[in-house]
Design a protein around this motif. Structure first.
Motif, mmCIF file in Angstrom:
data_model
loop_
_atom_site.group_PDB
_atom_site.id
_atom_site.type_symbol
_atom_site.label_atom_id
_atom_site.label_comp_id
_atom_site.label_asym_id
_atom_site.label_seq_id
_atom_site.Cartn_x
_atom_site.Cartn_y
_atom_site.Cartn_z
ATOM 1 N N ASP A 101 0.854 -1.178 0.000
ATOM 2 C CA ASP A 101 0.000 0.000 0.000
ATOM 3 C C ASP A 101 0.897 1.238 0.000
ATOM 4 O OD1 ASP A 101 -1.729 2.067 0.398
ATOM 5 O OD2 ASP A 101 -2.502 1.384 2.324
ATOM 6 N N PRO A 102 0.918 2.012 -1.075
ATOM 7 C CA PRO A 102 1.849 3.139 -1.153
ATOM 8 C C PRO A 102 1.606 4.191 -0.088
ATOM 9 C CG PRO A 102 0.220 3.275 -2.913
ATOM 10 C CD PRO A 102 0.041 1.935 -2.262
ATOM 11 N N SER A 157 -1.981 11.212 -6.883
ATOM 12 C CA SER A 157 -2.490 9.926 -7.364
ATOM 13 C C SER A 157 -1.768 8.763 -6.689
ATOM 14 C CB SER A 157 -2.310 9.829 -8.879
ATOM 15 O OG SER A 157 -0.929 9.747 -9.204
ATOM 16 N N GLY A 158 -2.317 7.538 -6.918
ATOM 17 C CA GLY A 158 -1.691 6.346 -6.357
ATOM 18 C C GLY A 158 -0.280 6.133 -6.882
ATOM 19 N N GLY A 159 -0.086 6.379 -8.189
ATOM 20 C CA GLY A 159 1.252 6.240 -8.755
ATOM 21 C C GLY A 159 2.225 7.236 -8.153
ATOM 22 N N GLN A 160 1.758 8.468 -7.912
ATOM 23 C CA GLN A 160 2.608 9.474 -7.284
ATOM 24 C C GLN A 160 2.883 9.126 -5.825
ATOM 25 O OE1 GLN A 160 0.124 12.864 -8.268
ATOM 26 N NE2 GLN A 160 1.586 13.562 -9.826
ATOM 27 N N GLN A 161 1.886 8.558 -5.146
ATOM 28 C CA GLN A 161 2.115 8.106 -3.772
ATOM 29 C C GLN A 161 3.207 7.047 -3.723
ATOM 30 O OE1 GLN A 161 -1.398 6.812 -1.739
ATOM 31 N NE2 GLN A 161 -2.395 8.811 -1.800
ATOM 32 N N LEU A 186 -1.863 -0.576 -10.052
ATOM 33 C CA LEU A 186 -1.507 0.495 -10.980
ATOM 34 C C LEU A 186 -1.942 0.150 -12.397
ATOM 35 C CD1 LEU A 186 2.132 1.378 -9.815
ATOM 36 C CD2 LEU A 186 -0.020 2.463 -9.139
ATOM 37 N N ASP A 187 -2.338 1.146 -13.166
ATOM 38 C CA ASP A 187 -2.628 0.947 -14.575
ATOM 39 C C ASP A 187 -1.375 0.485 -15.295
ATOM 40 O OD1 ASP A 187 -5.193 1.822 -14.139
ATOM 41 O OD2 ASP A 187 -4.790 3.892 -14.743
ATOM 42 N N VAL A 188 -1.559 -0.194 -16.432
ATOM 43 C CA VAL A 188 -0.421 -0.757 -17.161
ATOM 44 C C VAL A 188 0.578 0.320 -17.546
ATOM 45 C CG1 VAL A 188 0.276 -1.972 -19.250
ATOM 46 C CG2 VAL A 188 -1.766 -2.711 -18.013
ATOM 47 N N SER A 189 0.086 1.472 -18.015
ATOM 48 C CA SER A 189 0.993 2.540 -18.426
ATOM 49 C C SER A 189 1.779 3.084 -17.237
ATOM 50 C CB SER A 189 0.204 3.678 -19.088
ATOM 51 O OG SER A 189 -0.769 4.202 -18.192
ATOM 52 N N VAL A 190 1.121 3.172 -16.076
ATOM 53 C CA VAL A 190 1.800 3.647 -14.865
ATOM 54 C C VAL A 190 2.801 2.592 -14.385
ATOM 55 C CG1 VAL A 190 1.475 4.434 -12.496
ATOM 56 C CG2 VAL A 190 -0.198 5.041 -14.250
#
Length: 336
Positions: A101-102, A157-161, A186-190
């Protein structure tokens, strides 16, 4: 990457007691059962297996979050167990854990800058100006603007976290980072961006990774070696390409058979593993995989297989290298 081991694990076990009324011990769960491996400096070692196989328990035991029942963990030539509080704090600086969990390592009431500055306050004597400078530098190194230090976790965002979580880990210049499902959710691109970041950070900060993941395609892309775990034990370990192109253990074969392939059989047809894992509090005599293995023989029900070298892999199977996954029938291939 060098061949010198930075981390050595020998016969590591973790057992959780099962308590009944009046705290009476009724049994125990063997979460880890004789785990051994070396981790070379600069290496990325993947840990894979079904949920409950012991991957996260292993990671937390290496960090000292979970106490081992027996066995040895040597980090940079020194035994982890029995350290003084000061030595334990130094260990936590050099060996870091990235949670699945980020947001787990971020206080929602604190701005990101304060969360990043905290490790420096605890572990260093840097003045505030130097601490803030390092916070800005680390944010930039993980691809975030320095201005994110003034935001709260819920504002990104979750990716930024996930990037902030990595930044917090990197504040203390660790040597080994344990990544627990780092691309989950995470989304595939992320995912692609985060994985590229992991590789860049490894080169920039001379990091060594233990990469815990369910995603075998990601493990193949990221790791040098892979350890496959089943019910608390490593049942197969080897170089990533050798293990994934020519798996020797029936359990590894099943995991790889479950990966969808273009124009191949549907997962439900090609995934030949049946049933559920044995009860970790009541493991059967002999091989712990016997109840699900299509190649089980009488010896499998009597003797627990020792690790042996077959090709490039270390495998805990009496018939490693002699068994292969079932081939889909013609009818199944036609339906695909």
């Amino acid at each position: 990457m060098t061949d010198a081991p930075i981390l050595t694990v020998t016969d590591l076990t973790v057992r959780f007691p099962i308590r009944g009324p009046f705290a009476r011990k009724l049994g125990e769960i063997r979460a880890l059962d004789g785990v051994s491996f070396d981790l070379a400096e600069g290496e990325i070692l993947g840990l894979v297996g079904e949920s409950g196989c012991g991957k996260s328990t292993l990671g937390k035991t290496l960090m000292g979050i979970q106490a081992p029942s027996s066995g040895s963990i040597t980090f940079a030539g020194k035994e982890i167990a029995g350290r003084t509080p000061r030595e334990a704090r130094e260990l936590r600086r050099r060996l870091q854990y990235a949670y699945q969990d980020p947001g787990a390592s971020l206080d929602p009431r604190w701005k990101i800058g304060k969360s990043l500055e905290e490790p420096l306050i605890i572990h260093t004597d840097l003045p505030r100006r130097e601490r803030l400078k390092k916070v800005a530098e680390i944010l930039t190194s993980v691809g975030l603007p320095a201005g994110h230090a003034d935001l709260f976790p819920h504002e990104i965002s979750g990716g930024q976290q996930r990037r902030v979580g990595l930044a917090r880990i990197l504040m203390l210049n660790p040597e080994v980072v344990i990544l627990d499902e780092p691309t989950a959710g995470l989304d595939v691109s992320v995912q692609a961006t985060v994985l590229r970041l992991f590789r860049d950070l490894r080169d920039t900060f001379d990091l060594t990774y233990i990469f815990i993941s369910h995603d075998l395609s990601v493990v193949r892309l990221m790791c040098h070696r892979v350890a496959v775990m089943y019910l608390g034990r490593i049942v197969e370990m080897g170089p990533v390409a050798d293990l994934m192109d020519d798996p020797k253990h029936p359990y590894t074969q099943s995991l790889l058979a479950a990966i969808p392939k273009v124009n191949g059989p549907r997962v439900t047809e090609n995934f030949w593993l049946k049933g559920e894992p044995a009860d970790a509090s009541n493991l059967p005599r002999g091989c712990r995989f016997q109840g699900r293995c299509p190649h089980v023989q009488p010896v499998c029900r009597q003797d627990d297989p020792a690790d042996r070298i077959v090709g490039a892999q270390s495998v805990a199977c009496h018939f490693a290298g002699e068994v292969f996954p079932p081939v889909p029938t013609a009818k199944e291939s036609e339906r695909a």
